[in-house]
Design an enzyme around this catalytic site. Structure first.
Site, short mmCIF file in Angstrom:
data_model
loop_
_atom_site.label_atom_id
_atom_site.label_comp_id
_atom_site.label_asym_id
_atom_site.label_seq_id
_atom_site.Cartn_x
_atom_site.Cartn_y
_atom_site.Cartn_z
N GLU A 63 -0.73 2.55 3.36
CA GLU A 63 -0.36 1.37 4.11
C GLU A 63 0.82 1.86 5.44
OE1 GLU A 63 2.05 -0.38 0.82
OE2 GLU A 63 0.12 -1.14 0.09
N ASN A 64 1.01 0.86 6.41
CA ASN A 64 1.70 0.91 7.50
C ASN A 64 2.36 -0.66 7.37
OD1 ASN A 64 1.71 0.18 10.16
ND2 ASN A 64 1.01 2.11 10.45
N CYS A 111 -7.09 0.12 2.57
CA CYS A 111 -7.56 -0.28 1.60
C CYS A 111 -8.64 1.98 0.67
CB CYS A 111 -8.75 -0.97 0.84
SG CYS A 111 -8.13 -2.43 0.70
N GLU A 171 -10.57 2.94 -1.21
CA GLU A 171 -12.73 2.18 -1.22
C GLU A 171 -12.77 3.04 0.15
OE1 GLU A 171 -10.32 -0.62 -2.21
OE2 GLU A 171 -11.29 -0.94 -3.77
N CYS A 218 -11.96 -5.92 -2.27
CA CYS A 218 -11.60 -6.37 -1.16
C CYS A 218 -12.39 -7.37 0.02
CB CYS A 218 -10.34 -6.38 -0.34
SG CYS A 218 -10.54 -5.14 1.80
N CYS A 240 -13.66 -4.09 2.49
CA CYS A 240 -14.37 -2.88 1.13
C CYS A 240 -16.42 -3.40 1.17
CB CYS A 240 -13.61 -2.94 0.57
SG CYS A 240 -12.10 -1.75 1.58
N1 THU Z 1 -6.13 -2.34 -2.61
C1 THU Z 1 -6.84 -1.16 -1.49
O1 THU Z 1 -6.57 0.00 -2.20
N2 THU Z 1 -7.87 -1.59 -2.72
C2 THU Z 1 -8.27 -2.73 -2.97
O2 THU Z 1 -9.93 -3.51 -3.23
C3 THU Z 1 -7.46 -4.04 -3.27
C4 THU Z 1 -5.76 -3.21 -1.69
C5 THU Z 1 -4.92 -1.79 -1.31
C6 THU Z 1 -4.08 -2.45 0.04
C7 THU Z 1 -3.17 -2.16 0.13
O3 THU Z 1 -1.89 -1.09 -0.14
C8 THU Z 1 -2.33 -2.63 -1.19
O4 THU Z 1 -4.01 -2.51 -1.99
C9 THU Z 1 -2.34 -4.35 -1.58
O5 THU Z 1 -2.69 -5.41 -1.69
#
Ligand code: THU
Length: 131
Positions: free
Chosen positions: A45-46, A54, A56, A87, A90
């Site tokens: 995250e940032n 994400c 993936e 998501c 991804c």
């Molecule tokens: N996130 C993922 O890494 N993969 C997904 O498929 C859904 C969401 C992460 C992004 C963010 O850091 C956190 O989950 C909340 O959205």
């Protein structure tokens, strides 16, 4: 041999490295290439939320950076008690490298559901749509 259990364990291990101070939601992913190699990723995250990555896409970036472009499956785990479906971004990014990939949503190495990427992303936007 599908090795889904191994993939889930690798994803769980990568999830421990999650950098997610804003959502406190950890995600881990493990991509398996058709040649049998594994690449993991976690969410990063940032403070500028839109710049977050994400798990993936993090795994995919690692695989492609190492010369891999053919994938058999991706396993995804998270810190919640629920499955973590990829998501929309991804799904689209993974589909660049083929629609036949299996997507394993896991709660543990013994509890998982398997989908085809094509069923999670029907009617995707692709190169042919730009002609
Ligand atoms: N996130 C993922 O890494 N993969 C997904 O498929 C859904 C969401 C992460 C992004 C963010 O850091 C956190 O989950 C909340 O959205």
């Amino acid at each position: 041999m599908d090795n889904y259990e191994k993939m889930i364990e690798l994803a769980q291990s990568a999830m421990k490295n999650s950098y997610s101070p804003y959502s406190d939601f950890k995600v881990g992913a493990c991509l398996k290439t058709t040649s049998g190699k594994y690449f993991v990723g976690t969410n990063i995250e940032n403070s500028s939320f839109g710049a977050s990555l994400c798990a993936e896409r993090s795994a995919l970036a690692s695989a492609v950076s190492n010369g891999e472009k053919n994938f058999e499956a991706i396993a995804i785990v998270s810190s919640s008690n629920n499955f973590c479906p990829p998501c929309g971004i991804c799904r689209q990014v993974l589909s660049e490298f083929g629609d036949d990939m299996k997507v394993i949503l896991a709660k543990s190495p013994k509890e998982y559901a398997v989908y085809n990427l094509s069923e999670l992303l029907p009617h995707k936007f692709f190169e042919g749509d730009m002609k």
